[in-house]
Every structure is written in C-alpha cells, then in structure tokens.
Design a protein around this motif. Structure first.
Motif, mmCIF file in Angstrom:
data_model
loop_
_atom_site.group_PDB
_atom_site.id
_atom_site.type_symbol
_atom_site.label_atom_id
_atom_site.label_comp_id
_atom_site.label_asym_id
_atom_site.label_seq_id
_atom_site.Cartn_x
_atom_site.Cartn_y
_atom_site.Cartn_z
ATOM 1 N N TRP A 271 -27.637 29.046 -83.787
ATOM 2 C CA TRP A 271 -29.088 28.815 -83.860
ATOM 3 C C TRP A 271 -29.729 29.975 -83.115
ATOM 4 O O TRP A 271 -29.372 30.263 -81.970
ATOM 5 N N GLU A 300 -28.752 29.286 -88.347
ATOM 6 C CA GLU A 300 -30.059 28.646 -88.486
ATOM 7 C C GLU A 300 -31.067 29.458 -87.688
ATOM 8 O O GLU A 300 -30.890 29.655 -86.476
ATOM 9 N N SER A 331 -35.918 21.484 -83.071
ATOM 10 C CA SER A 331 -34.997 22.151 -83.987
ATOM 11 C C SER A 331 -33.640 22.363 -83.328
ATOM 12 O O SER A 331 -32.590 22.183 -83.958
ATOM 13 N N THR A 332 -33.661 22.732 -82.042
ATOM 14 C CA THR A 332 -32.409 22.911 -81.299
ATOM 15 C C THR A 332 -31.642 21.597 -81.225
ATOM 16 O O THR A 332 -30.416 21.554 -81.428
ATOM 17 N N PHE A 335 -30.167 20.779 -84.540
ATOM 18 C CA PHE A 335 -29.000 21.632 -84.752
ATOM 19 C C PHE A 335 -27.771 21.050 -84.053
ATOM 20 O O PHE A 335 -26.687 20.965 -84.639
#
Length: 341
Positions: A271, A300, A331-332, A335
């Motif tokens: 990521w 990502e 988002s992290t 992920f």
C-alpha cells in the motif's frame, strides 16, 4: 537643515537582528562548510516542533482505552535509541497480524512517540502494533539504523508469544524516511543479492513478511542532488549527516538506499501513498508504485490529482483534520483487513 545618516538595515528598528545572532550565523555557516552538524541540528529542531504539533492533531482521534501497552521495551544495547512500544487490544489472547511502524524525520530526527497515536488507532482495529526507535544521524551513520531495525524485528519474533504477535503475519510500515527504511527492510527480506550487498542477514523470511505500507517516502536518492529549494538543501544536509560524507553520491549507502533499483517480483504486497502537495510524490512514490506494478507485485495506491483541494502536504496522512487523511487511514485498514490468510 539637519540630516540624519541612514543606519545599516540590520540596525533599523523595524528589522532588528541582534549582533550576536549575526555573529553566530556566520559561525554556523563557516562550520557548516565542513560539518553537517549545525544545519542538521537546526533542521531537527524545526522537525521536532512540527512533530509535536502533528501528534497533538492526531491525539483526539486516538483511542483512550481498550489497549494493552508495553512502552519503552529495550530491544538492543543503545539505550533509548533501541527501544520500542507494543500495543494490543485488551480483548482476546490469540496471536494477531502485527504492524511494525518506522517513524520518519529525514534520518536525522524523530522518535517512536511521533507515531504513537496512529499505531494506537491501528491496534484498536484488532492488530498488534509496534513502533520503533533507532539511532538518527549525525549521532550515527548508515547502516546503523537498518541494522538496529532488523534487530528489532528479530526481537519481536523472539517475543511473539509475549506480545500476541503472529510471526507469520508481519507488516512493516513507515512514513517519509521511515518509508525508505521500511523499503530497505522489505528488499533485504526478499532480495538475497541486496542482503549480500548490505551485509545484513534478514530477521524475517519472505513468508513472514506479508505486506508493506509506505507513506510519503524516498526510494531513489539519486534524485536528491538536483532537488530544488530549501527542501532539496535540507535533504542534502540530511544525507550528508546520514551517509557520513559530504560527497555522498556513489557511496555504497547511496546505492543501497535507492530501493527503486533493488525491488523484485518477490517484493511484498504494498500500500503506497503521497499527497499532491508533496514534491516527493511525483519523483519518488509514483515511480516506485509503477515499477512494482510492472514487476507484477500487488500494489494499492492512494494518490490525488494535481489540482486536488486542499493540497495535501508531506505526511498528510497524520493530519487527521483532513478528510483525505481519515480516508487514507481507512484505506490502510481496509488493506490490512484484505490480506489473505
């Protein structure tokens, strides 16, 4: 008519500069010509002030309970420089995916406390998290920090049962210079030629390193000599301090820090993000993401259009008053939650 002589600009009331400051500035300039210490310590002072403000901005978003904390655990013999913090949820006793965070600070500043609120937020979502100290420059030079951080990973594996660490589900993460160090540890783990080059036996096996999180990092230091403005000057001072040579280009450390040249198809799932107001994004984060994608690595990315408003600065992800920073954190977490078993 009486005339009044004009005083030199530095003695005019509107622009008073103490003589001692002028004198000390000259001394600093002279010393800086032969040593990075004066400029590096000045940069460190500025960074430390900004770091304290950023921590204060993160604090309201961090959990106030629900975590077991192990603070200032020694993993080496260099005093506070080789200490770490570990955070785990209060509930349960099973081993958890573990996110190990390496702080930034241009290799010349920063501490694990700078990221404490952030790693506590991640731990509150059901992970073990650890944040690491390491010796910064100019007090120590490359590759001391890499060696220490590798030792910290070995320590965490050795104490996995104590800290609810799943040794087969390690994620390493970092911001700014910490992202560079994170990328070095990931390449160390997945590229045997690189491990031979730097002369460090990796603490992790490729199977243990499940993913990497990279925020606003540097992955190609060959770009730094031509970086414009005060930011470019600051990075050149930092690298002089960190690599131990004013003419650090073409040194072994210069070559080894440029992980863009060392990543392989075995690099872990990644990521990666950078703000549109961060000059490192176009020249560092995006090229690494493009290369990893070309190698077939699962990547990502969280990037933003050049005209995105507000313009997101370096290490924007810690400025949680920004909606985009909160979205990047989510988002992290998504992920991490999506990593395969």
């Amino acid at each position: 008519m009486t005339t009044t002589a004009h005083r030199p600009w530095y003695r005019r009331p509107a622009r008073v500069i103490p003589t001692v400051l002028l004198a000390s500035g000259i001394v600093v300039a002279l010393v800086a010509a032969i040593s990075p210490w004066p400029a590096a310590l000045l940069i460190r002072a500025v960074f430390q002030d900004e770091a304290q403000k950023t921590v204060a901005e993160m604090e309201p978003y961090a959990p106030t309970g629900g975590l077991t904390e192990h603070l200032d655990v020694s993993y080496g013999d260099a005093g506070v420089d080789t200490t770490l913090d570990v955070f785990t949820p209060d509930t349960g006793d099973e081993a958890l995916t573990t996110v190990v965070w390496i702080h930034g600070g241009a290799w010349i500043s920063g501490t694990k406390e700078n990221v404490r609120p952030y790693v506590r937020m991640i731990a509150a979502e059901g992970y073990t998290t650890a944040s690491l100290n390491y010796t910064v420059a100019p007090e120590s030079s490359y590759p001391t920090a890499v060696t220490q951080l590798n030792d910290a990973l070995a320590f965490l594996l050795e104490h996995a049962d104590e800290y609810r660490i799943d040794p087969d589900r390690i994620v390493i993460a970092g911001d700014s210079a910490g992202a560079n160090l994170t990328s070095q540890l990931a390449v160390l783990t997945t590229n045997p030629a690189y491990a031979t080059e730097v002369g460090i036996e990796p603490a992790l096996s490729p199977d243990q390193l499940r993913a990497v999180i990279l925020n606003c990092g540097i992955y190609d230091v060959s770009e730094i000599p031509n970086a414009p403005g005060i930011g470019g000057w600051g990075f050149r001072i930092a690298l002089w301090s960190y690599l131990g040579a004013r003419d650090w280009e073409d040194t072994p450390g210069d070559r080894q820090m440029s992980t863009l040249d060392w990543v392989t198809a075995d690099f872990p799932t990644t990521w990666i993000s950078g703000g549109n107001g961060d000059p490192l994004t176009a020249g560092q984060s995006k090229p690494l993401a493009t290369k990893l994608d070309g190698l077939g690595v699962d990547v990502e990315t969280v990037f933003y259009p050049d005209d995105h408003e507000p313009a997101l600065p370096h290490e924007y992800q810690f400025h949680l008053d920004f909606e985009d920073a909160r979205a990047a954190l989510q988002s992290t977490l998504d992920f991490l939650a999506g990593l395969p078993d």
